[in-house]
Write a protein that holds these residues in place. Sequence first.
Motif, PDB file in Angstrom:
ATOM      1  N   ALA A  91       1.279  -1.163  -0.083  1.00 22.73           N
ATOM      2  CA  ALA A  91      -0.062  -0.141   0.205  1.00 22.73           C
ATOM      3  C   ALA A  91       0.954   1.341  -0.070  1.00 22.73           C
ATOM      4  O   ALA A  91       0.127   2.531   0.229  1.00 22.73           O
ATOM      5  CB  ALA A  91      -0.809   0.241   1.528  1.00 22.73           C
ATOM      6  N   VAL A  92       2.080   1.161  -0.413  1.00 29.32           N
ATOM      7  CA  VAL A  92       2.858   1.837   0.263  1.00 29.32           C
ATOM      8  C   VAL A  92       3.751   3.049  -0.883  1.00 29.32           C
ATOM      9  O   VAL A  92       3.901   1.851  -1.765  1.00 29.32           O
ATOM     10  CB  VAL A  92       4.267   1.818   1.151  1.00 29.32           C
ATOM     11  CG1 VAL A  92       4.842   2.976   1.195  1.00 29.32           C
ATOM     12  CG2 VAL A  92       3.801   1.251   2.431  1.00 29.32           C
ATOM     13  N   GLY A  93       2.987   3.373  -2.176  1.00 29.01           N
ATOM     14  CA  GLY A  93       3.877   4.514  -2.921  1.00 29.01           C
ATOM     15  C   GLY A  93       4.555   5.839  -2.499  1.00 29.01           C
ATOM     16  O   GLY A  93       5.265   5.985  -1.182  1.00 29.01           O
ATOM     17  N   PRO A  94       5.586   6.889  -3.575  1.00 29.50           N
ATOM     18  CA  PRO A  94       6.636   7.205  -3.201  1.00 29.50           C
ATOM     19  C   PRO A  94       5.589   8.627  -2.325  1.00 29.50           C
ATOM     20  O   PRO A  94       6.693   9.337  -1.701  1.00 29.50           O
ATOM     21  CB  PRO A  94       6.606   8.055  -4.597  1.00 29.50           C
ATOM     22  CG  PRO A  94       6.558   6.553  -5.330  1.00 29.50           C
ATOM     23  CD  PRO A  94       5.580   5.847  -4.948  1.00 29.50           C
ATOM     24  N   ALA A  95       4.723   9.156  -2.735  1.00 32.96           N
ATOM     25  CA  ALA A  95       3.791   9.898  -2.144  1.00 32.96           C
ATOM     26  C   ALA A  95       3.024   9.808  -0.992  1.00 32.96           C
ATOM     27  O   ALA A  95       1.813  11.006  -0.560  1.00 32.96           O
ATOM     28  CB  ALA A  95       3.189  10.561  -3.198  1.00 32.96           C
ATOM     29  N   THR A  96       3.055   8.149  -1.004  1.00 35.55           N
ATOM     30  CA  THR A  96       2.087   7.366   0.795  1.00 35.55           C
ATOM     31  C   THR A  96       2.699   8.862   2.154  1.00 35.55           C
ATOM     32  O   THR A  96       3.620   8.363   2.557  1.00 35.55           O
ATOM     33  CB  THR A  96       2.682   6.331   0.766  1.00 35.55           C
ATOM     34  OG1 THR A  96       1.911   5.771  -0.087  1.00 35.55           O
ATOM     35  CG2 THR A  96       1.603   5.366   2.778  1.00 35.55           C
TER      36      THR A  96
END
Length: 313
Positions: A91-96
């Motif tokens: 669920a973790v992206g660069p903008a999370t």
Amino acid sequence: MRILIVGAGAIGGYFGGRLLEAGRDVTFLVRPGRAEELDRDGLIVRSPLGNILYPSPPHVMTPMLDQVFDLIVLSCKAYDLDAAMESFAAAVGPATSILPLLNGMAHLDRLAARFSPENVLGGQCLISLDRDASGAILHLNDTNQLSFGELSGALTPRILKVAEALADAGFAANLSQQIVQEMWEKWCFIATGAGITGAMRASIGDVIQSGGEPLILKLLAECASVAEHSGYALRSEVRQRFETMLTTKGSKMTASMLRDIERGAAIEVDHVIGDMIARRVASDKHAKAGLTVLDYVNLHLKSYEARRVREQR
């Protein structure tokens, strides 16, 4: 903003439930057993500030987690952090933004190492919660504050968006520009309160009645010394407030660590007390003093853990 609450236990379930009631886009990441409870009973919170009964709240399990979220609220016990990070990694992206509500400070470095320093916010909550045998969440006081901020203290566009998402949701959401200072101060308070009530198996009032006030104040002073040597000396008004709370005659205050001990559960001794000792600046004074109160409390609570593990084998 899409919000993932990791777990629907006491802290995650409480704040997630408030956000759901406020109409926010919230999903709980849960294990199979908790998923069954939520499907069967819904999310139940009993609170002096208003009960919650939310039938079958949105929830997902790790194998079904296939999209990135804007904000991840993490409220697991510190000893479950590695498993928790693995569970929500997809669920973790660069903008999370990851908002951890754990005790202590070590989790910040561990989250930054597993993901990216840019993903990690500072956070803490001031609330007393528990769960009963049915899975219902019990709010034990009339405080429900959640503080958060950039570790740098900057008012970035993303932290302002987080503040907007958490505002007006039935709890005090405080955007802080000194969140690391506040986390250190809470750690000192938790280490003192949990250390004393856990080691003594009694409430603050019981310890005071038995003549334990000097021991409590000495433990707080040792924790405050660690914070000061780390660059985060307790502010005078905060320390005074802590001293008052921790020396009130007749106080029924206990820590969640004591409740965990009384039910034979694992405790966060390594993360709340052990890490405080690890960060303590060794000095001639400490060396000549022999065992400190921190050392005694750590030994007492580690002995409980050793016995608990042995008896479970």
